[in-house]
Structures are given as structure tokens and as C-alpha cells.
Design a protein around this motif. Structure first.
Motif, PDB file in Angstrom:
ATOM      1  N   HIS A 154       0.827  -1.216   0.000  1.00 33.99           N
ATOM      2  CA  HIS A 154       0.000   0.000   0.000  1.00 33.99           C
ATOM      3  C   HIS A 154       0.861   1.267   0.000  1.00 33.99           C
ATOM      4  O   HIS A 154       0.481   2.279  -0.597  1.00 33.99           O
ATOM      5  N   VAL A 155       2.018   1.220   0.672  1.00 33.28           N
ATOM      6  CA  VAL A 155       2.918   2.377   0.644  1.00 33.28           C
ATOM      7  C   VAL A 155       3.365   2.659  -0.784  1.00 33.28           C
ATOM      8  O   VAL A 155       3.384   3.802  -1.239  1.00 33.28           O
ATOM      9  N   ILE A 156       3.726   1.613  -1.511  1.00 29.63           N
ATOM     10  CA  ILE A 156       4.184   1.781  -2.894  1.00 29.63           C
ATOM     11  C   ILE A 156       3.055   2.293  -3.776  1.00 29.63           C
ATOM     12  O   ILE A 156       3.249   3.180  -4.615  1.00 29.63           O
ATOM     13  N   GLN A 157       1.845   1.754  -3.576  1.00 29.60           N
ATOM     14  CA  GLN A 157       0.705   2.149  -4.409  1.00 29.60           C
ATOM     15  C   GLN A 157       0.226   3.562  -4.102  1.00 29.60           C
ATOM     16  O   GLN A 157      -0.005   4.361  -5.016  1.00 29.60           O
ATOM     17  N   ASP A 158       0.067   3.863  -2.811  1.00 29.07           N
ATOM     18  CA  ASP A 158      -0.615   5.094  -2.407  1.00 29.07           C
ATOM     19  C   ASP A 158       0.330   6.200  -1.946  1.00 29.07           C
ATOM     20  O   ASP A 158      -0.108   7.338  -1.762  1.00 29.07           O
ATOM     21  N   LYS A 159       1.602   5.866  -1.732  1.00 27.97           N
ATOM     22  CA  LYS A 159       2.572   6.832  -1.203  1.00 27.97           C
ATOM     23  C   LYS A 159       2.083   7.450   0.108  1.00 27.97           C
ATOM     24  O   LYS A 159       2.185   8.637   0.355  1.00 27.97           O
ATOM     25  N   LYS A 160       1.519   6.587   0.982  1.00 27.49           N
ATOM     26  CA  LYS A 160       1.040   7.019   2.288  1.00 27.49           C
ATOM     27  C   LYS A 160       1.443   5.987   3.328  1.00 27.49           C
ATOM     28  O   LYS A 160       1.542   4.798   3.021  1.00 27.49           O
TER      29      LYS A 160
END
Length: 488
Positions: free
Chosen positions: A291-297
Motif C-alpha cells: 500500500h505504501v508503494i501504491q498510495d505513497k502514504k
């Protein structure tokens, strides 16, 4: 002694208020603070004497600690505590202190004591408060320890950020020695990849230099001035890795300081995160990294709010991720989102042209460090080139350092080599192809190529890795697989 007699002699002002806001008791000190010494307070509401105090027992913020109020020309510190009967709020106890009196006490004592107070109301049969039991504890030492802990945590966070900055400042720019065509192609690919923010997955054996390649990509990118944060996923204990990666909010841990703690990913904001040994990441964390890679959050531990991060991810592994996916130890979704740009670094035994240049590089390096002028003779150089180097560049560097330190003369000879390298010459034919009978040369070549392709495909299932193992181009692998009908 009656309750009222005791409260009348308390130096702090005390008011008791029922559920409607009506004052049911006010002691002598409070009457003095509020200019009610010679006045009747019967029938007064709390809003009459404390107009800036918003009375509402349904408000969760009704309990106050150290609220400063200007009342009747005095600066008062107000604390309030809701009194419950069973589970219902029955009233409020308010304490008042004149700040000028407190300043005088502090000046006289030279220090301040921290007290923790608990108030317990005692009711009569009619539901009226007849007693209030106050339990006070000196928590000065605990308060001081908490402050010291907070200061220590802030200092640790500062050190972590400074260490990251120092690491970035001390990283050399050109550290990859590459003379083989294979490595030159990989470095060209790295230069092109650096211009985009796509995720990169570096696959190799241990000790090949995946960290140096990740650093080279960072240095050649638009993020070069930002931080380069290395996270070894296999080196952080599983119970700590989530807070190390994502940090934690102020509410996550008892006694944590107000700002919480930044995680390593947030510290890389504006730069690059290098996830080494990505295969060692626990499965629950793999979902969060996806999710960090996808959403940058990211979401810090203990928080319900996301923080945006501007980072680029480079991951590396020395394990077969396909096999781990089959064994349910690595998430397929994370593999595909990491594998946007795959780079396979060949081991030293598949690019022996680089060995001579690497040895000379390390000899120069250690000559400078040790203030020596040593060199390696031709016999030793040939032995080192013929060796398979299972530990790759790391093993080669460590061996050169050992030889530079332990050799007696300025010329390193075969007698200085460790025993296992001298034995390696005797087994140099272990990978030779054995010919058991005569056949046409063309047929023999086709049989050998077919067997090599089948073995490589069975082991790697990836034409890029097959090409790297066989020492040929990926396009050649694809063409020959079609020629010999090797199924993908």
C-alpha cells in the motif's frame, strides 16, 4: 470533626456543584478568591461566580487541569473533577489556587512538587454529597523521569536523522568496478532506470553488490540530494519492524513524547528507500509495504491518520521469490508491484573479466589504508580468477584485506593464500562437460544446448536469469528455446 470544618481550613478554594450547576458548598478560601467573604452564596450558580467557566457535565472536556482564569481581579488556577453516583454524573468539585500564592511557595521551597489527586464522593441516603475523600500522591520523581525519557527519545530521534545524513554525505559516488560486458549492460540499465521513479527489484546472490547498485540508481536520479535510507528487513526484530518502518504516534505508547517517532520510511521523504532482504519481511508487513508503494502514504502505529510520503522504493533479495510465493511465504501482489524493473546481477563466477579489476581496486584501497605498497603476483592472480567465489565481491574484498595484512613481503605469493584456495586448483575440472562417445559435432552442440536450457529453465523459470547463468543474451535464450522447443 465535621467535613465542613476540615474544608474551611484548607488553603485552596473548594466549590461543590450539583448536577444543575448550583453551588452546594464553598469554603472560606474560595469565598476570599471570589469576593464573597461577607456575602451570601446561597442560591448562586457556578456561572455566577465563574462566568468564564463553561459548566456542562455532558461535555467530556468538563474535567479541567490547570485552567487559568481571571476572576475578581485575581489570576486563578482552576482544576475540576466530575463526581459520579454509580455511572451518572452527580456534580462537580472545583479547586482554586491563586497563582501569586503558588509563586511565593515556589520561591520559598525552591522547587515544585507534582501531586496526583483522586477525589471520591460519599453520598447520604438522599443522594447528597456528605464527604469527599481526597487521595494525594507525590509524583514529582515520576514526572521528572518521564521528562527525562521524553528528552532521551527526542535525542535518539535527532541522532537517527543525523546518522542518516552522515551516511548520505559519506557515500562514495563511483564505487562499482565493471569491465565485463554483462555488468556494463546492467549499469546502463541502472542509469536509464534512475530517471524514472519506478520500483526496482534487484535479484542476486549474497555479496554481489546490490546495495551499491541501489545507491548508484539513487545518485543518478532526481532524488540524489534527498536521503538514501537502507532498511535491512532481516535484521530488525519482528516485534519492532512495524514501528521502525512506519514510526508511532504520540498515543501509541504509554509515556511516548508528544511528537511520536518518525519511522525510517518517513525519514526518507524526498529520497529513496532501499529494502534489502525484502524476502524476510513478515507477511502482514508485506501488505502494508504494498500500500505504501501504491498510495505513497503511511499510517504510524497507534494512529488512524495517513501521512503522505514522497519516496522511491528499491528492493533486493538473494532468494527465489517465485519459490517463496509457491510456499505462501511471499505475497504475489507485492512481487509484481516491486518487479516493475527487474535487475539481475550476475555472480563473479559468471563475469571473471571483472575479477582482475576488482582485485587491483581492493589492493589500491588497502595499500592506502594500511600505508603499504604491496602487490599480487601472476600465479596468485590466476588462482583468484579461477576460483568460483561463492561469497562473491564481499568474499573477494575480505580475502584481499586478509592477504594485505598477513603477507610478510611486498609481493603476495601462493604461500600467502589460504589452504582452500590452493586446493581449488585440484578441483578445477569439476564443471567440465564429459564426452562419453563420438557423435557429429552439430548434434553434440544441440544436445548440450538443449540440456543446458532445460536445466536453466527448471531452476530459474525466468529468461533473464537463465541468460545471466548461461552467460548469453536474453534474446538468445528466447530464440534457442523456440529452436529446441523448450517449453516456457
Amino acid at each position: 470533626m465535621r467535613l465542613e470544618d476540615g474544608l474551611e481550613n484548607v488553603c485552596n478554594g473548594i466549590l461543590m456543584v450539583d448536577a444543575s450547576g448550583a453551588i452546594t458548598y464553598i469554603n472560606s478560601a474560595a469565598r476570599g478568591y471570589l469576593n464573597l467573604k461577607n456575602k451570601s452564596w446561597a442560591g448562586l450558580m457556578v456561572s455566577d461566580v465563574l462566568p468564564r467557566f463553561n459548566f456542562n457535565l455532558k461535555n467530556s472536556d468538563q474535567e479541567q487541569k490547570n485552567q487559568v482564569l481571571e476572576v475578581a481581579g485575581k489570576t486563578l488556577i482552576l482544576c475540576s473533577k466530575i463526581v459520579f453516583r454509580d455511572t451518572d454524573p452527580a456534580g462537580l468539585v472545583i479547586t482554586l489556587s491563586d497563582i501569586r500564592e503558588l509563586e511565593g511557595i515556589i520561591e520559598e521551597l525552591g522547587s515544585v512538587k507534582s501531586l496526583y489527586q483522586e477525589l471520591k464522593a460519599i453520598f447520604d441516603d438522599a443522594g447528597r454529597i456528605t464527604r469527599v475523600v481526597c487521595n494525594s500522591r507525590d509524583i514529582t520523581e515520576l514526572t521528572n523521569l518521564q521528562q527525562q525519557l521524553e528528552d532521551a527519545r527526542k535525542l535518539v530521534q535527532t541522532y537517527r536523522e543525523e546518522i542518516a545524513q552522515l551516511r548520505n554525505a559519506s557515500l562514495p559516488r563511483d564505487v562499482i568496478v565493471a569491465e565485463s560486458q554483462l555488468m556494463k549492460q546492467i549499469l546502463e540499465t541502472a542509469e536509464r532506470v534512475a530517471q524514472a521513479d519506478s520500483t526496482v527489484l534487484v535479484e542476486d546472490e549474497s555479496g554481489v553488490g546490490k546495495g551499491l547498485l541501489a545507491l548508484r540508481i539513487h545518485r543518478a536520479s532526481r532524488r540524489a540530494k534527498g536521503p538514501f535510507i537502507v532498511i535491512n528487513c532481516g535484521a530488525i526484530p519482528e516485534n519492532l519492524i512495524e514501528s521502525e518502518l512506519f514510526g508511532y504516534s504520540a498515543e501509541a505508547l504509554t509515556g511516548a513524547y508528544q511528537e511520536g517517532k518518525k519511522g525510517l520510511i518517513e525519514m526518507a521523504h524526498g529520497g529513496t528507500v532501499f529494502l534489502d532482504e525484502i524476502s524476510e519481511l513478515p507477511l502482514p508487513l508485506q501488505v502494508k509495504i504494498l500500500h505504501v508503494i501504491q498510495d505513497k502514504k503511511i499510517m504510524p502505529v497507534g494512529s488512524s491518520d495517513y501521512k503522505e510520503v514522497n519516496i522511491r522504493i528499491i528492493a533486493a533479495t538473494n532468494k527465489d521469490l517465485y519459490k517463496l510465493i509457491d510456499e505462501k511465504l511471499f505475497r504475489e501482489g507485492l512481487y509484481y508491484i516491486l518487479n516493475v524493473v527487474p535487475i539481475v546481477i550476475p555472480p563473479l563466477r559468471h563475469r571473471r573479466e571483472d575479477i582482475t579489476y576488482l582485485i587491483n581496486h581492493f589492493v589500491r584501497k588497502f595499500n592506502e589504508q594500511l600505508s603499504t605498497r604491496k602487490s599480487i603476483n601472476t600465479e596468485v592472480m590466476n588462482t583468484l580468477i579461477a576460483y568460483d567465489w561463492p561469497g562473491n565481491i564481499r568474499e573477494l574484498e575480505n580475502l584481499v584485506e586478509r592477504l594485505m595484512i598477513t603477507s610478510i613481503g611486498n609481493i603476495i605469493t601462493a604461500i600467502d593464500l589460504p589452504e582452500h584456495l590452493n586446493r581449488a586448483d585440484d578441483s578445477s575440472g569439476k564443471n567440465k562437460v564429459m564426452v562419453v562417445d563420438l557423435c557429429p559435432m552439430k548434434d553434440a552442440i544441440e544436445q548440450i544446448e538443449t540440456q543446458l536450457l532445460e536445466k536453466a529453465h527448471s531452476k530459474y523459470r525466468n529468461t533473464y536469469r537463465m541468460a545471466e547463468a548461461l552467460g548469453i543474451n536474453q534474446s538468445t535464450v528466447v530464440r534457442k528455446m523456440k529452436k529446441y522447443l523448450v517449453k516456457e
